[in-house]
Enzyme design. Structure first.
Site, mmCIF file in Angstrom:
data_model
loop_
_atom_site.group_PDB
_atom_site.id
_atom_site.type_symbol
_atom_site.label_atom_id
_atom_site.label_comp_id
_atom_site.label_asym_id
_atom_site.label_seq_id
_atom_site.Cartn_x
_atom_site.Cartn_y
_atom_site.Cartn_z
ATOM 1 N N HIS A 58 0.852 -1.185 0.000
ATOM 2 C CA HIS A 58 0.000 0.000 0.000
ATOM 3 C C HIS A 58 0.890 1.238 0.000
ATOM 4 O O HIS A 58 1.955 1.240 0.620
ATOM 5 C CB HIS A 58 -0.890 0.031 1.239
ATOM 6 C CG HIS A 58 -1.876 -1.073 1.317
ATOM 7 N ND1 HIS A 58 -2.842 -1.117 2.300
ATOM 8 C CD2 HIS A 58 -2.070 -2.184 0.552
ATOM 9 C CE1 HIS A 58 -3.590 -2.201 2.134
ATOM 10 N NE2 HIS A 58 -3.134 -2.863 1.091
ATOM 11 N N GLU A 60 0.622 4.081 1.570
ATOM 12 C CA GLU A 60 0.818 4.660 2.895
ATOM 13 C C GLU A 60 1.898 3.898 3.670
ATOM 14 O O GLU A 60 2.698 4.504 4.383
ATOM 15 C CB GLU A 60 -0.494 4.639 3.693
ATOM 16 C CG GLU A 60 -1.655 5.321 2.999
ATOM 17 C CD GLU A 60 -2.443 4.402 2.074
ATOM 18 O OE1 GLU A 60 -3.499 4.846 1.588
ATOM 19 O OE2 GLU A 60 -2.023 3.245 1.830
ATOM 20 N N CYS A 88 -5.711 1.869 6.019
ATOM 21 C CA CYS A 88 -6.200 0.608 6.570
ATOM 22 C C CYS A 88 -5.487 0.386 7.914
ATOM 23 O O CYS A 88 -4.544 1.112 8.260
ATOM 24 C CB CYS A 88 -5.914 -0.534 5.589
ATOM 25 S SG CYS A 88 -4.166 -1.029 5.526
ATOM 26 N N CYS A 91 -1.628 0.097 7.583
ATOM 27 C CA CYS A 91 -0.957 1.358 7.271
ATOM 28 C C CYS A 91 -1.035 2.336 8.441
ATOM 29 O O CYS A 91 -0.088 3.081 8.703
ATOM 30 C CB CYS A 91 -1.551 1.963 6.008
ATOM 31 S SG CYS A 91 -1.226 0.958 4.540
#
Length: 160
Positions: A58, A60, A88, A91
């Site tokens: 991801h 992030e 999420c 992250c």
């Protein structure tokens, strides 16, 4: 969620939406993020890179790793992560562990969960939680109503 988003915040979020669209066009899920340093300079950008099978890729999470390797603790704390979608849990934890500052997002986890449910998409394998439930000390701002429809369209398109 505190004060209204500034013009600078919205400009960075618009860039995140552009990155999310680039990710989608490249066969990824539509997520994009920008790390802005304490002085206001864009330090790093990234997009979702999970199509190869590693669901931890991801943007992030990648920005948190980059910040840990390249920024002092003080600069991390003074930085802002702008992102197309609220972090999420994975992250959010990375963000908290690395000691990054504020998070500003275009759409919330609750919005995305509601959209996906309405479209009949499969549930996430991870419980959708707001950032504050994972990293309670992080200042979080969002969503940006101005970007909601654009992000909704990107996520709908991502379902094929």
């Amino acid at each position: 969620m505190s004060a209204a988003l500034s013009a600078v915040d919205l400009a960075h979020l618009r860039r995140c939406v552009e990155l999310a669209e680039q990710a989608l066009d490249a066969g990824e899920e539509p997520f994009g993020s920008v790390l802005v340093g304490p002085g206001g300079a864009v330090l790093q950008e990234d997009v979702n890179r999970t199509s190869g099978g590693d669901q931890t890729r991801h943007p992030e999470f990648e920005l948190a790793r980059w910040a840990a390797a390249h920024l002092s603790p003080e600069d991390r704390a003074g930085s802002t992560v702008y992102t197309s979608g609220e972090h999420c849990p994975m992250c959010a934890a990375a963000h908290g562990w690395v000691g990054l500052g504020r998070i500003v997002y275009a759409v919330s986890t609750a919005q995305l969960t509601e959209w996906r449910s309405g479209w009949g998409a499969p549930d996430s394998p991870v419980t959708p939680l707001p950032v504050g439930d994972i990293a309670p000390g992080v200042v979080v701002q969002g969503p940006a109503a101005e970007l909601e429809e654009q992000m909704r369209a990107l996520h709908h398109r991502s379902l094929g």
